[in-house]
Write an enzyme that holds these catalytic residues in place. Structure first.
Site, PDB file in Angstrom:
ATOM      1  N   TYR A 124      -8.267  12.922   2.199  1.00 15.86           N
ATOM      2  CA  TYR A 124      -9.609  13.303   1.766  1.00 15.86           C
ATOM      3  C   TYR A 124     -10.334  14.215   2.754  1.00 15.86           C
ATOM      4  CZ  TYR A 124      -9.658  10.246  -2.294  1.00 15.86           C
ATOM      5  OH  TYR A 124      -9.402   9.672  -3.508  1.00 15.86           O
ATOM      6  N   LYS A 170       2.473   3.187   4.024  1.00 16.01           N
ATOM      7  CA  LYS A 170       3.770   3.753   3.639  1.00 16.01           C
ATOM      8  C   LYS A 170       4.412   4.331   4.901  1.00 16.01           C
ATOM      9  CE  LYS A 170       6.831   4.961   0.407  1.00 16.01           C
ATOM     10  NZ  LYS A 170       7.503   4.046  -0.556  1.00 16.01           N
ATOM     11  N   ASP A 203       3.991   0.725  -2.440  1.00 12.62           N
ATOM     12  CA  ASP A 203       4.605   0.586  -3.773  1.00 12.62           C
ATOM     13  C   ASP A 203       4.826  -0.888  -4.109  1.00 12.62           C
ATOM     14  OD1 ASP A 203       6.467   0.584  -1.724  1.00 12.62           O
ATOM     15  OD2 ASP A 203       7.975   1.758  -2.780  1.00 12.62           O
ATOM     16  N   ASP A 227      -7.988   4.275  -2.999  1.00  8.87           N
ATOM     17  CA  ASP A 227      -8.486   4.864  -4.244  1.00  8.87           C
ATOM     18  C   ASP A 227      -7.626   4.405  -5.417  1.00  8.87           C
ATOM     19  OD1 ASP A 227      -9.866   6.667  -5.994  1.00  8.87           O
ATOM     20  OD2 ASP A 227      -8.151   8.016  -5.836  1.00  8.87           O
ATOM     21  N   ASP A 231      -8.392   1.220  -8.508  1.00  7.53           N
ATOM     22  CA  ASP A 231      -8.401   1.365  -9.970  1.00  7.53           C
ATOM     23  C   ASP A 231      -7.427   0.376 -10.589  1.00  7.53           C
ATOM     24  OD1 ASP A 231     -10.234   3.498  -9.884  1.00  7.53           O
ATOM     25  OD2 ASP A 231      -9.185   4.594 -11.463  1.00  7.53           O
TER      26      ASP A 231
HETATM   27  C1  IPM Z   1     -13.547   7.111  -6.461  1.00 12.23           C
HETATM   28  C2  IPM Z   1     -13.304   8.424  -7.155  1.00 12.23           C
HETATM   29  C3  IPM Z   1     -13.432   9.559  -6.153  1.00 12.23           C
HETATM   30  C4  IPM Z   1     -12.401   9.343  -5.043  1.00 12.23           C
HETATM   31  C5  IPM Z   1     -13.253  10.948  -6.805  1.00 12.23           C
HETATM   32  C6  IPM Z   1     -14.229  11.143  -7.948  1.00 12.23           C
HETATM   33  C7  IPM Z   1     -13.351  12.070  -5.817  1.00 12.23           C
HETATM   34  O1  IPM Z   1     -12.056   8.424  -7.764  1.00 12.23           O
HETATM   35  O2  IPM Z   1     -14.653   6.896  -5.941  1.00 12.23           O
HETATM   36  O3  IPM Z   1     -12.641   6.269  -6.445  1.00 12.23           O
HETATM   37  O4  IPM Z   1     -11.257   9.804  -5.163  1.00 12.23           O
HETATM   38  O5  IPM Z   1     -12.760   8.684  -4.070  1.00 12.23           O
HETATM   39 MN    MN Z   2     -11.001   6.542  -7.657  1.00 15.89          MN
END
Ligand code: IPM
Ligand code: MN
Length: 331
Positions: A124, A170, A203, A227, A231
């Protein structure tokens, strides 16, 4: 006590979930001694169209001046808004809880874990280069950032009475970068002998999080793994509509639902505001208002558990405001 909160509604469903959250906080204000002073600032695609910048100087200044900040979401301008905010304000700890709530379909109802994602470096850093048909992105890992995020994870575990921290990496491939990350994590782990320390390759961690989330308590990891895995864990407990987060530094903080601006449902008043309301609860906890935090989270949990008022993403037909009003009543 009056708490100064900067509100950054942003784009898409942002203003809707922010309005819902404000309603809940105003109800809290009426019922308890906590007072809020809200200031709303522009951020994202719309203000960029109007003024040429997605992150106006007054917005950055507003976040700095406030005691805490609630950010909803932006459309296409994340790289110009939330990412620079995280790095410029040094909000190094990204807390992403995944908790299965009664009444919300979760793949495994015993899921209750916290991902502590490093939030300022890694891939990032957006250092890269393209030369014709070859392209590079540089992954930057430092000892300083790795130690402070691991320290944050251990201190978090200790403060919550949790017994284990799992460092996800990793290093078998990312030898330089994750080699250093692990070196730093081990050093910090040795300062915390009362908390179990475990390492897991990313993984394998992805598979185990799906199959046995109950084996995890605190996961600490680098920026992009955090990140992706957050999710995944949001998916375990009902999706992004349920996923709150905190971006925390030593000086500033921004609380943020993990979902994006959801242009497909924007303006229809049907977005699930739970993630934003739960982010406000995390904000209250960070401000030391534990009782208020528990009231807000408890109100969301009780409305969801009862199941009468639910937004379409959870199989109901309630609107964003119906849900917010139900939560506000119970706060
Ligand atoms: C998150 C989002 C952001 C990230 C994106 C929108 C840049 O996916 O906050 O998880 O990758 O951090
Ligand atoms: Mn995200």
């Amino acid at each position: 006590m009056t708490i100064k909160v900067a509100l950054l509604p942003g784009d898409g469903i942002g203003p809707e979930v922010m309005g819902a959250t404000r309603l809940v906080l105003e109800a809290l204000e009426e019922k308890t001694g906590v007072g809020f002073q809200f200031e709303t600032y522009p951020i994202g695609d719309k203000v960029k169209e109007e003024t040429g910048t997605a992150l106006p100087a007054e917005t950055l200044e507003g976040v700095r001046k406030a005691d805490a900040c609630l950010f909803a979401c932006v459309g296409e301008t994340a790289k110009e808004t939330i990412l620079p905010l995280r790095q410029r304000l040094d909000l190094y700890a990204n807390l992403r809880p995944a908790k299965a709530y009664p009444g919300v379909p979760a793949l495994n109802p015993r899921t209750d874990l916290m991902i502590v994602r490093e939030n300022t470096e890694g891939i990032y850093k957006m250092i890269g280069h393209r030369a014709g048909d070859s392209a590079f992105n540089v992954r930057v890992i430092t000892r300083e950032a790795s130690e402070r995020i691991t320290r944050y994870a251990f201190q978090y575990a200790e403060s919550k009475g949790l017994g284990k921290v799992t460092a996800v990496h990793k290093a078998n491939v990312l030898d330089y970068t994750d080699g250093l990350f692990l070196e730093a994590a081990r050093a910090v782990a040795s300062e915390h002998p009362d908390v179990e320390y475990e390492e897991m390759i990313v993984d394998a961690a992805a598979m185990k999080l799906v199959m046995r989330p109950e084996d995890f308590q605190v996961v600490v990891t680098t920026n992009m793994f955090g990140d992706i895995l957050s999710d995944l864990t949001a998916g375990l407990v009902g999706g992004l509509g349920m996923a709150p987060s905190a971006n925390i530094g030593d000086r500033y903080s921004i609380f943020e639902p993990v979902h994006g601006s959801a242009p497909d449902i924007a303006g229809r008043g049907i977005a699930n505001p739970s993630a934003c309301i739960l982010s406000a609860a995390m904000m209250l906890e960070w401000l030391g208002e534990e009782e208020s935090a528990a009231r807000v989270e408890g109100a969301v949990v009780s409305v969801l558990a009862e199941g009468r008022v639910r937004t379409p993403d959870l199989g109901g037909s309630a609107s964003t405001l119906d849900f917010a009003r139900a939560v506000a009543e119970r706060v």
